[in-house]
Design a protein around this motif. Structure first.
Motif, PDB file in Angstrom:
ATOM      1  N   PHE A   1       0.138 -26.288  -1.207  1.00  0.00           N
ATOM      2  CA  PHE A   1       1.199 -26.973  -0.468  1.00  0.00           C
ATOM      3  C   PHE A   1       2.184 -27.594  -1.451  1.00  0.00           C
ATOM      4  O   PHE A   1       1.828 -27.911  -2.594  1.00  0.00           O
ATOM      5  CB  PHE A   1       0.609 -28.053   0.439  1.00  0.00           C
ATOM      6  N   HIS A   2       3.404 -27.788  -1.003  1.00  0.00           N
ATOM      7  CA  HIS A   2       4.444 -28.371  -1.839  1.00  0.00           C
ATOM      8  C   HIS A   2       4.028 -29.765  -2.310  1.00  0.00           C
ATOM      9  O   HIS A   2       3.679 -30.638  -1.497  1.00  0.00           O
ATOM     10  CB  HIS A   2       5.750 -28.451  -1.041  1.00  0.00           C
ATOM     11  N   LEU A   3       4.003 -29.962  -3.631  1.00  0.00           N
ATOM     12  CA  LEU A   3       3.612 -31.225  -4.251  1.00  0.00           C
ATOM     13  C   LEU A   3       2.199 -31.649  -3.886  1.00  0.00           C
ATOM     14  O   LEU A   3       1.863 -32.836  -3.913  1.00  0.00           O
ATOM     15  CB  LEU A   3       4.605 -32.352  -3.889  1.00  0.00           C
ATOM     16  N   GLY A   4       1.353 -30.678  -3.544  1.00  0.00           N
ATOM     17  CA  GLY A   4      -0.015 -31.002  -3.145  1.00  0.00           C
ATOM     18  C   GLY A   4      -0.863 -31.457  -4.312  1.00  0.00           C
ATOM     19  O   GLY A   4      -0.682 -31.012  -5.450  1.00  0.00           O
ATOM     20  N   ARG A   5      -1.809 -32.348  -4.034  1.00  0.00           N
ATOM     21  CA  ARG A   5      -2.751 -32.811  -5.052  1.00  0.00           C
ATOM     22  C   ARG A   5      -4.171 -32.391  -4.675  1.00  0.00           C
ATOM     23  O   ARG A   5      -4.569 -31.277  -4.941  1.00  0.00           O
ATOM     24  CB  ARG A   5      -2.636 -34.333  -5.240  1.00  0.00           C
ATOM     25  N   THR A   6      -4.941 -33.276  -4.025  1.00  0.00           N
ATOM     26  CA  THR A   6      -6.339 -32.933  -3.732  1.00  0.00           C
ATOM     27  C   THR A   6      -6.784 -33.485  -2.389  1.00  0.00           C
ATOM     28  O   THR A   6      -6.178 -34.386  -1.832  1.00  0.00           O
ATOM     29  CB  THR A   6      -7.295 -33.507  -4.802  1.00  0.00           C
ATOM     30  N   ASP A   7      -7.863 -32.912  -1.890  1.00  0.00           N
ATOM     31  CA  ASP A   7      -8.652 -33.482  -0.805  1.00  0.00           C
ATOM     32  C   ASP A   7     -10.102 -33.186  -1.168  1.00  0.00           C
ATOM     33  O   ASP A   7     -10.377 -32.679  -2.264  1.00  0.00           O
ATOM     34  CB  ASP A   7      -8.267 -32.885   0.553  1.00  0.00           C
ATOM     35  N   VAL A   8     -11.023 -33.512  -0.282  1.00  0.00           N
ATOM     36  CA  VAL A   8     -12.431 -33.283  -0.609  1.00  0.00           C
ATOM     37  C   VAL A   8     -13.130 -32.493   0.490  1.00  0.00           C
ATOM     38  O   VAL A   8     -12.812 -32.617   1.673  1.00  0.00           O
ATOM     39  CB  VAL A   8     -13.195 -34.605  -0.849  1.00  0.00           C
ATOM     40  N   VAL A   9     -14.069 -31.682   0.051  1.00  0.00           N
ATOM     41  CA  VAL A   9     -15.003 -31.002   0.948  1.00  0.00           C
ATOM     42  C   VAL A   9     -16.259 -31.867   1.019  1.00  0.00           C
ATOM     43  O   VAL A   9     -16.802 -32.290  -0.015  1.00  0.00           O
ATOM     44  CB  VAL A   9     -15.358 -29.601   0.416  1.00  0.00           C
ATOM     45  N   ARG A  10     -16.708 -32.143   2.225  1.00  0.00           N
ATOM     46  CA  ARG A  10     -17.960 -32.887   2.407  1.00  0.00           C
ATOM     47  C   ARG A  10     -19.116 -31.888   2.382  1.00  0.00           C
ATOM     48  O   ARG A  10     -19.264 -31.078   3.294  1.00  0.00           O
ATOM     49  CB  ARG A  10     -17.923 -33.665   3.723  1.00  0.00           C
ATOM     50  N   SER A  11     -19.918 -31.965   1.341  1.00  0.00           N
ATOM     51  CA  SER A  11     -20.995 -30.993   1.153  1.00  0.00           C
ATOM     52  C   SER A  11     -22.224 -31.295   1.990  1.00  0.00           C
ATOM     53  O   SER A  11     -23.018 -30.396   2.290  1.00  0.00           O
ATOM     54  CB  SER A  11     -21.379 -30.930  -0.330  1.00  0.00           C
ATOM     55  N   SER A  12     -22.423 -32.555   2.345  1.00  0.00           N
ATOM     56  CA  SER A  12     -23.579 -32.917   3.171  1.00  0.00           C
ATOM     57  C   SER A  12     -23.269 -32.618   4.632  1.00  0.00           C
ATOM     58  O   SER A  12     -22.218 -33.005   5.142  1.00  0.00           O
ATOM     59  CB  SER A  12     -23.905 -34.400   3.013  1.00  0.00           C
TER      60      SER A  12
END
Length: 631
Positions: A465-476
Motif C-alpha cells: 500500500f502507498h506509504l505502508g509500514r506494518t501490521d501483525v498476524v496473530r499466530s495464536s
C-alpha cells in the motif's frame, strides 16, 4: 571542564525538514524517489464489524470463558448503531480520505517517537552478517572501505531511480522507505522525539560518520566533481582516521544515546547549548550513514559466536566495550569489527527489515567483486575529527547513561542458532507455507514450555500500500491450540495430528492473506483508540478491558526477514516476560535469534531455542511419516 573528541552513530509522510524540528507534528513526505513507480492502492480502513468479530475470535485461546463473555458485552455496546464505535469508524474513514495513509503517521508517532524506552535493545533491530575473512585492523579497514563504497553504489541507484521496483506476490511494493533510511536521524526530546531526513534538502549530505575508540569523524565520500570516492580513496582516509584515534577517548559520549529517551532528551538540550557541540552533533545527524570500527571482543566458542555478535550489534557490549562507538539515534549504522565481525543496526522509525536486507544484499555482493577503479591521483582533505566540550554536567550525564546501559547489557539474554535439518524447501515440497510452518513450531515450543498459549504476533509488511509500514498476524488461534495439544497426545493418531497441523497452518496463512489486504485487526483497533484520544474523548471501555490487556501483551513477538545473505536479524523482547524471535529461512537451513530478559525468571532464550529446534524436528518427522518417509 574538558575538551574531548566523541560522537557516534548507531517504526510516510512524517519527516520534518532540518529547519523545522519542533515536535510533535509531521510534514508532507519528501519527493518520491521512484517517480516512475505505478500508483499503489491506499491502505483501507477495515469494516468495524469484521474487526470486532476477528478480535473476539483471537481472544478465545487466550482468556477464560468468563472474561470472553464480559468482552462480548463490551463489544456489543461499542458497536451499537449510535454507539461510540460507529462514530469513531466514520471519523477514521474520513481521515483516510484526506490523508495519503490513515495509519502511518499515527503508527510512527505512537510506536516510536512517543515511546520513552531506550533505543538500544528495546527498539533498534540489528542484523548479524557472516564473519568476514580477516582478523586484523588491515582487513577491517579494507572491508569497511568496500562496504562504504557499496552503500554509495546503492545510493547512486536510488538517486538515479534505477533501483528495480520490488514485488511481493506479484504486487508492487512502496519504495518510499529507501530514501528515508539514508541521511536520516532521530532527534531526542524531553517528551517526544522528531525525525529529520537530510537527503531531501537543497544540499544533501556528502559525508559519512566514522567512529573509532569513541571518537567521531566527518568523512567526505564524494570528490569535488560529485563522483563517489573509490575504494582505495576511502581506504586511505580510513587509515588516516585510524592514525588520528590511537587512544580510546576518555568520555564515551555515544552512550548518551542509549539512555531513556526523556533522560537523553534533557542531556541533549544541555549538550547543544555549546556551539562546538552543536556543530559536531549536527555533523553526525546529517551524515548519510555511520560506520563503527569496533575493537575485537573476547573470543568464545564457535557455537556461541553468533549470539555474542548479536548482543554486540544490539548494544555494543557495554560502556567498557564498543557501546561508545554508537549513536543509536542514527538511522543506519554499519558495524565492522577488527576480528571479522560485522553487522548493522538501524533506527526503526526510519526503516524496516526487508529494505535493510535489500541494502545488505547489495553491499555484500559489491564487496565480493574485485576492485576495478583506480584511485585518481588527487589529494584528499583530511577527515575532520569532531570535538565536544564536556562540562561537569555532561560528564555526569555520561556516567549515568553508562550505568544504565551496563544494566541493560547484563539483562539481555540472547541465543542465535542455525537449524540445519531442513530449510524452506521442505515445507514447500509438501504444499505448506514455510512461514506458517515455522510459526506453528514457535507455538508448539511455547506451549510445551508453559502449557498454554500467549499473545503472539508476527510483523508483516504493508508496503503493498502507498506509504505502508506494518501490521501483525496473530499466530495464536483455536486451531493452533488444537494442534499443539494434539502433538504430545499419545491417544491421537499421526494422521489426526497432521490434519490438526494443516488446519493451524491454513488458519495462519489465511490471517496472513487478510493482513496483506490491509484487513488485520490490531492497527485498526489502534486507529479507533487514537481517533478517540485525538477528539478528546474518553478512551472507550473496550480498550480498558482485561481481555484487551491480555491480547496486546505480546509475550511472543516474531518476524521473518528473508535475505539472500546467510544472516539473522535480532531485537529485544516487546515485554519484560516475553521473547523476541526473528528468523531467516534459507533453502536448506533456517537462522534464528531468540531474545529474553534475565530479570524474568520464567524466560530463558537458550531453553526456548532448544524447544524450537525440537518442535521443528518433531513436525518434520510428523509430515514425513504421513507420506511414508522417515527423517
Amino acid at each position: 571542564m574538558m575538551l574531548t573528541a566523541s560522537m557516534r552513530l548507531l517504526p510516510a509522510g512524517i519527516w520534518r525538514s532540518p529547519l523545522q524540528v519542533k515536535p510533535p507534528g509531521f510534514c508532507r513526505p519528501p519527493p518520491r524517489a521512484f517517480s516512475s513507480q505505478c500508483p499503489l492502492p491506499q491502505l483501507p480502513v477495515p469494516p468495524l464489524r469484521h474487526t470486532l468479530e476477528r478480535y473476539l475470535l483471537a481472544l478465545q485461546p487466550l482468556v477464560t470463558p468468563e472474561e470472553l463473555e464480559q468482552t462480548r458485552q463490551m463489544v456489543r455496546d461499542f458497536s451499537k448503531p449510535r454507539g461510540i464505535g460507529p462514530k469513531l469508524q466514520d471519523r477514521l474513514e474520513k481521515r483516510s480520505k484526506r490523508t495519503e495513509n490513515w495509519l502511518t503517521e499515527w503508527w510512527i508517532q505512537s510506536a516510536y517517537l512517543t515511546c520513552r524506552l531506550p533505543l538500544a535493545v528495546h527498539s533498534n533491530p540489528a542484523v548479524v552478517l557472516p564473519k568476514q575473512d580477516y582478523n586484523d585492523w588491515k582487513g577491517q579497514l579494507r572491508f569497511a572501505a568496500k562496504l562504504i563504497a557499496g552503500v554509495l553504489d546503492f545510493k547512486c541507484k536510488l538517486d538515479s531511480q534505477s533501483l528495480p521496483s520490488e514485488y511481493s506476490r506479484a504486487k508492487p511494493l512502496c519504495m518510499d522507505l529507501y530514501a528515508k533510511i539514508l541521511s536520516s536521524c532521530r532527534i531526542p526530546g524531553p517528551k517526544h522525539d522528531t525525525l529529520i531526513n537530510y537527503g531531501s534538502t537543497r544540499s544533501p549530505p556528502t559525508h559519512v560518520t566514522v567512529v573509532r575508540n569513541f571518537q567521531f569523524f566527518h568523512l567526505d565520500v564524494y570528490n569535488s566533481d560529485g563522483s563517489p570516492l573509490t575504494v582505495d580513496q576511502i581506504h586511505m582516509q580510513l587509515q588516516r582516521i585510524r592514525n588520528f584515534s590511537w587512544k580510546t577517548d576518555k568520555e564515551p559520549l555515544g552512550v548518551l544515546t542509549s539512555d531513556h529517551r526523556n533522560t537523553w532528551g534533557q542531556a541533549y538540550n544541555t549538550l547543544m547549548k555549546d556551539k562546538l557541540n552543536r556543530e559536531s552533533v549536527r555533523a553526525i545527524q546529517q551524515s548519510i550513514f555511520t560506520v563503527c570500527l569496533d575493537s575485537p571482543v573476547l573470543k568464545i566458542s564457535e557455537e556461541k559466536y553468533t549470539s555474542r555478535m548479536a548482543a554486540q550489534m544490539l548494544h555494543g557490549g557495554g560502556s567498557y566495550s564498543n557501546s561508545g562507538n554508537r549513536w543509536f539515534d542514527k538511522a543506519l549504522q554499519f558495524i565492522v569489527g577488527e576480528d571479522g565481525s560485522c553487522g548493522v543496526i538501524y533506527e526503526q522509525s526510519c526503516g524496516e527489515g526487508p529494505p535493510i536486507a535489500t541494502i545488505l544484499d547489495h553491499v555484500l555482493d559489491y564487496c565480493k567483486d574485485p576492485d576495478t577503479v583506480r584511485a585518481p591521483m588527487i589529494p584528499l582533505p583530511l577527515p575532520k575529527k569532531l570535538y565536544f566540550y564536556i562540562t561537569p554536567e555532561i560528564k555526569w550525564d555520561i556516567e549515568h547513561a553508562k550505568r544504565n546501559l551496563d544494566v541493560l547489557v547484563n539483562d539481555l539474554d540472547i541465543s542465535c542458532f542455525t537449524y540445519r535439518n531442513f530449510g524452506k524447501d521442505f515445507p514447500k515440497k509438501h504444499g505448506i507455507s514455510p512461514d506458517s510452518f515455522v510459526q506453528m513450531a514457535l507455538q508448539l515450543a511455547y506451549f510445551r514450555m508453559y502449557k498454554e498459549l500467549c499473545s503472539a504476533c508476527e510483523t508483516v509488511s504493508l508496503r503493498n500500500f502507498h506509504l505502508g509500514r506494518t501490521d501483525v498476524v496473530r499466530s495464536s488461534s483455536t486451531d493452533s491450540l488444537e494442534f499443539v495439544e494434539s502433538m504430545d497426545n499419545e491417544k491421537m493418531e499421526a494422521n489426526q495430528k497432521v490434519a490438526a497441523l494443516r488446519r493451524a497452518i491454513d488458519c495462519h496463512s489465511a490471517y496472513t492473506d487478510m493482513t496483506l489486504k490491509g484487513l488485520a485487526i490490531d492497527r485498526h483497533l489502534l486507529g479507533l483508540k487514537l481517533q478517540a484520544i485525538e477528539e478528546g474523548l474518553s478512551v472507550p471501555e473496550i480498550f480498558m478491558d482485561t481481555s484487551f490487556a491480555v491480547a496486546t501483551h505480546w509475550r511472543l513477538s516474531t518476524g521473518q526477514v528473508s535475505a539472500r545473505a546467510d544472516c539473522v536479524m535480532c531485537f529485544g523482547p516487546m515485554e519484560p516476560d516475553g521473547y523476541g524471535v526473528w528468523y531467516n529461512p534459507l533453502e536448506d537451513h533456517i537462522n534464528f535469534s531468540v531474545s529474553a530478559f534475565n530479570c524474568c525468571e520464567e524466560t530463558n532464550a537458550e531453553w526456548f531455542s532448544r524447544s524450537v529446534e525440537t518442535a521443528l524436528s518433531d513436525m518434520h518427522s510428523l509430515v514425513l511419516g504421513a507420506t511414508g518417509q522417515t527423517a
